[in-house]
Scaffold this active site. Structure first.
Site, PDB file in Angstrom:
ATOM      1  N   THR A  14       0.826  -1.216   0.000  1.00 50.81           N
ATOM      2  CA  THR A  14       0.000   0.000   0.000  1.00 50.81           C
ATOM      3  C   THR A  14       0.856   1.262   0.000  1.00 50.81           C
ATOM      4  OG1 THR A  14      -0.064  -0.151   2.407  1.00 50.81           O
ATOM      5  CG2 THR A  14      -1.969  -1.045   1.217  1.00 50.81           C
ATOM      6  N   VAL A  17       6.396   2.989  -2.576  1.00 50.63           N
ATOM      7  CA  VAL A  17       7.323   2.096  -3.286  1.00 50.63           C
ATOM      8  C   VAL A  17       6.614   0.798  -3.676  1.00 50.63           C
ATOM      9  CG1 VAL A  17       9.444   0.724  -3.108  1.00 50.63           C
ATOM     10  CG2 VAL A  17       9.391   3.049  -2.210  1.00 50.63           C
ATOM     11  N   ARG A  42      -3.554  -3.214   9.507  1.00 48.66           N
ATOM     12  CA  ARG A  42      -4.482  -2.096   9.264  1.00 48.66           C
ATOM     13  C   ARG A  42      -5.085  -2.161   7.865  1.00 48.66           C
ATOM     14  NH1 ARG A  42       0.054   0.063  11.712  1.00 48.66           N
ATOM     15  NH2 ARG A  42       1.039   0.508   9.714  1.00 48.66           N
ATOM     16  N   SER A  43      -4.325  -2.711   6.930  1.00 52.33           N
ATOM     17  CA  SER A  43      -4.772  -2.695   5.525  1.00 52.33           C
ATOM     18  C   SER A  43      -5.393  -4.013   5.076  1.00 52.33           C
ATOM     19  CB  SER A  43      -3.581  -2.394   4.606  1.00 52.33           C
ATOM     20  OG  SER A  43      -2.974  -1.196   4.969  1.00 52.33           O
ATOM     21  N   ARG A 102      21.692  -4.041   4.248  1.00 51.82           N
ATOM     22  CA  ARG A 102      22.581  -3.600   3.161  1.00 51.82           C
ATOM     23  C   ARG A 102      24.066  -3.760   3.466  1.00 51.82           C
ATOM     24  NH1 ARG A 102      19.295   1.846   2.369  1.00 51.82           N
ATOM     25  NH2 ARG A 102      17.538   1.057   1.145  1.00 51.82           N
ATOM     26  N   CYS A 131      18.093   4.886  -2.439  1.00 52.39           N
ATOM     27  CA  CYS A 131      17.819   5.572  -3.712  1.00 52.39           C
ATOM     28  C   CYS A 131      18.922   6.545  -4.127  1.00 52.39           C
ATOM     29  CB  CYS A 131      16.468   6.291  -3.633  1.00 52.39           C
ATOM     30  SG  CYS A 131      16.136   7.039  -2.036  1.00 52.39           S
ATOM     31  N   GLN A 158      16.780  15.862  -2.504  1.00 49.72           N
ATOM     32  CA  GLN A 158      15.923  14.668  -2.533  1.00 49.72           C
ATOM     33  C   GLN A 158      14.443  15.006  -2.405  1.00 49.72           C
ATOM     34  OE1 GLN A 158      19.351  12.182  -0.174  1.00 49.72           O
ATOM     35  NE2 GLN A 158      17.340  11.246  -0.235  1.00 49.72           N
ATOM     36  N   LYS A 215      24.879   6.320   4.365  1.00 52.04           N
ATOM     37  CA  LYS A 215      24.503   5.224   3.460  1.00 52.04           C
ATOM     38  C   LYS A 215      25.157   5.431   2.097  1.00 52.04           C
ATOM     39  CE  LYS A 215      19.888   4.648   5.435  1.00 52.04           C
ATOM     40  NZ  LYS A 215      18.495   5.090   5.267  1.00 52.04           N
ATOM     41  N   ARG A 237      16.674  17.478   1.817  1.00 53.91           N
ATOM     42  CA  ARG A 237      15.287  17.243   1.362  1.00 53.91           C
ATOM     43  C   ARG A 237      14.746  18.544   0.791  1.00 53.91           C
ATOM     44  NH1 ARG A 237      13.600  12.377   0.732  1.00 53.91           N
ATOM     45  NH2 ARG A 237      14.014  11.804   2.885  1.00 53.91           N
ATOM     46  N   HIS A 244      15.158  12.351  -7.289  1.00 50.32           N
ATOM     47  CA  HIS A 244      16.272  12.928  -6.540  1.00 50.32           C
ATOM     48  C   HIS A 244      17.288  13.496  -7.542  1.00 50.32           C
ATOM     49  CE1 HIS A 244      14.522  11.119  -3.154  1.00 50.32           C
ATOM     50  NE2 HIS A 244      15.354  10.120  -2.916  1.00 50.32           N
TER      51      HIS A 244
HETATM   52  N1  LIG Z   1      10.280   6.174  -0.993  1.00 44.76           N
HETATM   53  C1  LIG Z   1      11.455   5.914  -1.562  1.00 44.76           C
HETATM   54  O1  LIG Z   1      11.919   6.614  -2.484  1.00 44.76           O
HETATM   55  C2  LIG Z   1      12.267   4.738  -1.120  1.00 44.76           C
HETATM   56  C3  LIG Z   1      13.382   4.413  -1.867  1.00 44.76           C
HETATM   57  C4  LIG Z   1      14.140   3.320  -1.487  1.00 44.76           C
HETATM   58  C5  LIG Z   1      13.759   2.596  -0.393  1.00 44.76           C
HETATM   59  N2  LIG Z   1      12.661   2.927   0.331  1.00 44.76           N
HETATM   60  C6  LIG Z   1      12.287   2.101   1.477  1.00 44.76           C
HETATM   61  O2  LIG Z   1      11.080   1.406   1.201  1.00 44.76           O
HETATM   62  C7  LIG Z   1      10.341   1.246   2.398  1.00 44.76           C
HETATM   63  C8  LIG Z   1       8.921   1.772   2.238  1.00 44.76           C
HETATM   64  O3  LIG Z   1       8.956   3.104   1.837  1.00 44.76           O
HETATM   65  P1  LIG Z   1       7.677   3.886   1.279  1.00 44.76           P
HETATM   66  O4  LIG Z   1       8.240   5.183   0.846  1.00 44.76           O
HETATM   67  O5  LIG Z   1       6.904   3.072   0.307  1.00 44.76           O
HETATM   68  O6  LIG Z   1       6.811   4.095   2.640  1.00 44.76           O
HETATM   69  P2  LIG Z   1       5.224   4.292   2.810  1.00 44.76           P
HETATM   70  O7  LIG Z   1       4.599   4.941   1.635  1.00 44.76           O
HETATM   71  O8  LIG Z   1       5.066   4.948   4.141  1.00 44.76           O
HETATM   72  O9  LIG Z   1       4.657   2.785   2.893  1.00 44.76           O
HETATM   73  C9  LIG Z   1       4.963   1.932   3.983  1.00 44.76           C
HETATM   74  C10 LIG Z   1       4.426   0.540   3.698  1.00 44.76           C
HETATM   75  O10 LIG Z   1       4.855  -0.336   4.753  1.00 44.76           O
HETATM   76  C11 LIG Z   1       3.715  -1.033   5.263  1.00 44.76           C
HETATM   77  N3  LIG Z   1       3.884  -1.379   6.684  1.00 44.76           N
HETATM   78  C12 LIG Z   1       4.061  -0.542   7.716  1.00 44.76           C
HETATM   79  N4  LIG Z   1       4.138  -1.247   8.871  1.00 44.76           N
HETATM   80  C13 LIG Z   1       4.013  -2.541   8.546  1.00 44.76           C
HETATM   81  C14 LIG Z   1       4.009  -3.763   9.294  1.00 44.76           C
HETATM   82  N5  LIG Z   1       4.160  -3.774  10.618  1.00 44.76           N
HETATM   83  N6  LIG Z   1       3.865  -4.924   8.623  1.00 44.76           N
HETATM   84  C15 LIG Z   1       3.705  -4.924   7.275  1.00 44.76           C
HETATM   85  N7  LIG Z   1       3.699  -3.810   6.500  1.00 44.76           N
HETATM   86  C16 LIG Z   1       3.841  -2.626   7.141  1.00 44.76           C
HETATM   87  C17 LIG Z   1       2.579  -0.052   5.079  1.00 44.76           C
HETATM   88  O11 LIG Z   1       1.348  -0.742   5.159  1.00 44.76           O
HETATM   89  P3  LIG Z   1       0.024  -0.058   5.762  1.00 44.76           P
HETATM   90  O12 LIG Z   1      -0.522   0.801   4.644  1.00 44.76           O
HETATM   91  O13 LIG Z   1      -0.849  -1.223   6.078  1.00 44.76           O
HETATM   92  O14 LIG Z   1       0.439   0.734   6.955  1.00 44.76           O
HETATM   93  C18 LIG Z   1       2.901   0.481   3.687  1.00 44.76           C
HETATM   94  O15 LIG Z   1       2.485  -0.444   2.704  1.00 44.76           O
HETATM   95  C19 LIG Z   1      11.174   1.890   3.496  1.00 44.76           C
HETATM   96  O16 LIG Z   1      11.998   0.890   4.048  1.00 44.76           O
HETATM   97  C20 LIG Z   1      12.019   2.868   2.740  1.00 44.76           C
HETATM   98  O17 LIG Z   1      13.215   3.186   3.417  1.00 44.76           O
HETATM   99  C21 LIG Z   1      11.886   3.986  -0.021  1.00 44.76           C
END
Ligand SMILES: NC(=O)c1ccc[n+]([C@@H]2O[C@H](COP(=O)([O-])OP(=O)(O)OC[C@H]3O[C@@H](n4cnc5c(N)ncnc54)[C@H](OP(=O)(O)O)[C@@H]3O)[C@@H](O)[C@H]2O)c1
Length: 365
Positions: A14, A17, A42-43, A102, A131, A158, A215, A237, A244
Site C-alpha cells: 500500500t 514504493v 491495518r490494511s 545492506r 535511492c 531529494q 549510506k 530534502r 532525486h
Molecule cells: N520512498 C522511496 O523513495 C524509497 C526508496 C528506497 C527505499 N525505500 C524504502 O522502502 C520502504 C517503504 O517506503 P515507502 O516510501 O513506500 O513508505 P510508505 O509509503 O510509508 O509505505 C509503507 C508501507 O509499509 C507497510 N507497513 C508498515 N508497517 C508494517 C508492518 N508492521 N507490517 C507490514 N507492512 C507494514 C505499510 O502498510 P500499511 O498501509 O498497512 O500501513 C505500507 O504499505 C522503506 O523501508 C524505505 O526506506 C523507499
C-alpha cells in the site's frame, strides 16, 4: 532457464514504493504467476487498484510466504528484520528495499547494471541500495573502470516521496495552508518542507553525518568494491514530489575530458546523457519522474583539481522507480534469467561474502 510463472509477494504493497513495484512488475514481461500483496494488519482486506486490476491486501506474517518464490519488501527496516529471515527460511528469495541488511557482509547489495554477479551467492536475502546510492553508482562505475576514482563529493536534493506517502500528504497540506494564509503544520519532518530545504535526512550519527549521507558513503564503497574510496555526502530534502537530483564532484586518478565522460556514461545501460546547456537541456526532476533511466548532464571540468582530473556533474533519477522498484524488479529478472532464484546452498555455489563494514572506514555508522 527458469521461465515457469513465479509467485511474487510485495510487502508494503500500500506504500508509494510497493505500489510502484506492482506497476513495474505489470509493465514488464516478468514471468508472474500469483501476485501476493501484503501490508500491515491495518490494511488487511482492503483492495488496491493498479492499471484497472483490483488486488486484495493480506496481513504480513511468516505464513504468508508459503510457496512464494520472490518477495519484494518495502515496509521499513523493522518489518524486514522480522519477516525477511522468516520468508527466506520458507524458501523465498527476498529483495529488500530497507536499510536492514545492506551492510551485512553475507548479503549482496546490488545495482542491476553495476554488480549483478554478486547475486549469484545469495542465501535468500538480497539488499536493494538506498535511492541516492542507486543513481550514483552506475556513473561512478563508468569512471572507476576508465580512469580510476580518487575522491567523490556528492550533495543530494531529494524529493519528498523518498520519505513515503505521509510526507507527500504533509507537503500538500502545507501548500494548501500557505495559499489559505494559515500556519504550516509539520509532523513527518522537524520543519515545514514547503518552500524549504532541510539538511536532515534520517537520524544524525555521532560523526555529525546523517544516516542517509553515511549510506551513500558505505553503500557505494560496497557496490563498487572500493572499500577505501574517499567519498563524502550532504543530503538535503527539498519540496519536489518525485526524483532525486545530485551535484557530484569527482576527482579521478587519470585525466579525463567532459567529452570522454559523456561517451563513457552513454555506454552504461540505463544511463542517458542530457547535456546541452546552450539549449537549456540538462536533467530535470520533473522530466525524470515516471522514467526508469538515470539522467546525467552539466558535465564539466572542475578547475579546482589539477591536471584535468576533476569533473562536476548533475545526476537525476526517479527515486521510486530506478531508486527502488525498478532496480528491485531488474534484480528479480536477473535471478530468473540466470537461474539464480533458488538459494546458493541449494545450487551448490559458495555464499556471497562482501567487504566487512569496518574495513570500509565507516567508523560510527
Ligand atoms: N520512498 C522511496 O523513495 C524509497 C526508496 C528506497 C527505499 N525505500 C524504502 O522502502 C520502504 C517503504 O517506503 P515507502 O516510501 O513506500 O513508505 P510508505 O509509503 O510509508 O509505505 C509503507 C508501507 O509499509 C507497510 N507497513 C508498515 N508497517 C508494517 C508492518 N508492521 N507490517 C507490514 N507492512 C507494514 C505499510 O502498510 P500499511 O498501509 O498497512 O500501513 C505500507 O504499505 C522503506 O523501508 C524505505 O526506506 C523507499
Amino acid at each position: 532457464m527458469n521461465r515457469r510463472p513465479l509467485t511474487v509477494a510485495v510487502v508494503g504493497a500500500t506504500g508509494v514504493v510497493g505500489r510502484t513495484m506492482i506497476q513495474v512488475l505489470n509493465e514488464r514481461e516478468f514471468p508472474l504467476g500469483e501476485l501476493r500483496l501484503l501490508a500491515s494488519g491495518r490494511s488487511a482486506g482492503r483492495t488496491v487498484s493498479i492499471d484497472g486490476q483490483t488486488h486484495e491486501i493480506q496481513e504480513s506474517s511468516a505464513a504468508a510466504f508459503d510457496r512464494v518464490d520472490i518477495a519484494l519488501f518495502s515496509a521499513g527496516a523493522d518489518v524486514s528484520r522480522e519477516l525477511a529471515p522468516a520468508a527466506a527460511a520458507r524458501g523465498a528469495t527476498v529483495i529488500d528495499n530497507s536499510s536492514a541488511w545492506r551492510m551485512d557482509t553475507d548479503i549482496p547489495l546490488v545495482v542491476s547494471q553495476v554488480n549483478p554477479g554478486d547475486l549469484e551467492g545469495h542465501e535468500g536475502i538480497i539488499a536493494n541500495p538506498n535511492c541516492s546510492t542507486m543513481q550514483l553508482a552506475p556513473i561512478l562505475m563508468a569512471l572507476r573502470d576508465a580512469v580510476g576514482l580518487e575522491r567523490v563529493v556528492v550533495d543530494t536534493y531529494q524529493s519528498v516521496s523518498g520519505t513515503g506517502a505521509d510526507a507527500l500528504a504533509e507537503l500538500e497540506g502545507q501548500l494548501r495552508a500557505h495559499v489559505a494564509g494559515e500556519p504550516k503544520q509539520a509532523s513527518v519532518y522537524p520543519h515545514p518542507i514547503a518552500f524549504n530545504a532541510l539538511p536532515e535526512i534520517d537520524v544524525f550519527l555521532p560523526n555529525g553525518y546523517t544516516k542517509e549521507e553515511w549510506k551513500v558513503v558505505t553503500e557505494n564503497r560496497k557496490i563498487l568494491d572500493l572499500p577505501d574510496l574517499r567519498i563524502s555526502c550532504t543530503a538535503v530534502r527539498i519540496p519536489v514530489h518525485v526524483s532525486h537530483s545530485e551535484a557530484v564532484h569527482v576527482e579521478t586518478r587519470e585525466p579525463i575530458t567532459p567529452e570522454r565522460a559523456r561517451e563513457l556514461f552513454a555506454r552504461v545501460p540505463g544511463v542517458v546523457v542530457q547535456d546541452d546547456p546552450a539549449a537549456h537541456r540538462y536533467p530535470l526532476a520533473s522530466e525524470a519522474a515516471g522514467r526508469d533511466e538515470i539522467f546525467v548532464g552539466r558535465i564539466r571540468r572542475d578547475p579546482s583539481i589539477a591536471d584535468d582530473r576533476g569533473l562536476a556533474l548533475w545526476v537525476v533519477s526517479d527515486n521510486l522507480r530506478k531508486g527502488a522498484a525498478t532496480n528491485a524488479v531488474e534484480l528479480a529478472e536477473i535471478l530468473v534469467a540466470r537461474d539464480w532464484v533458488a538459494h546458493a546452498s541449494t545450487r551448490g555455489v559458495p555464499r556471497y561474502r562482501g567487504p566487512v563494514p569496518e574495513s570500509a572506514g565507516g567508523g560510527t555508522a
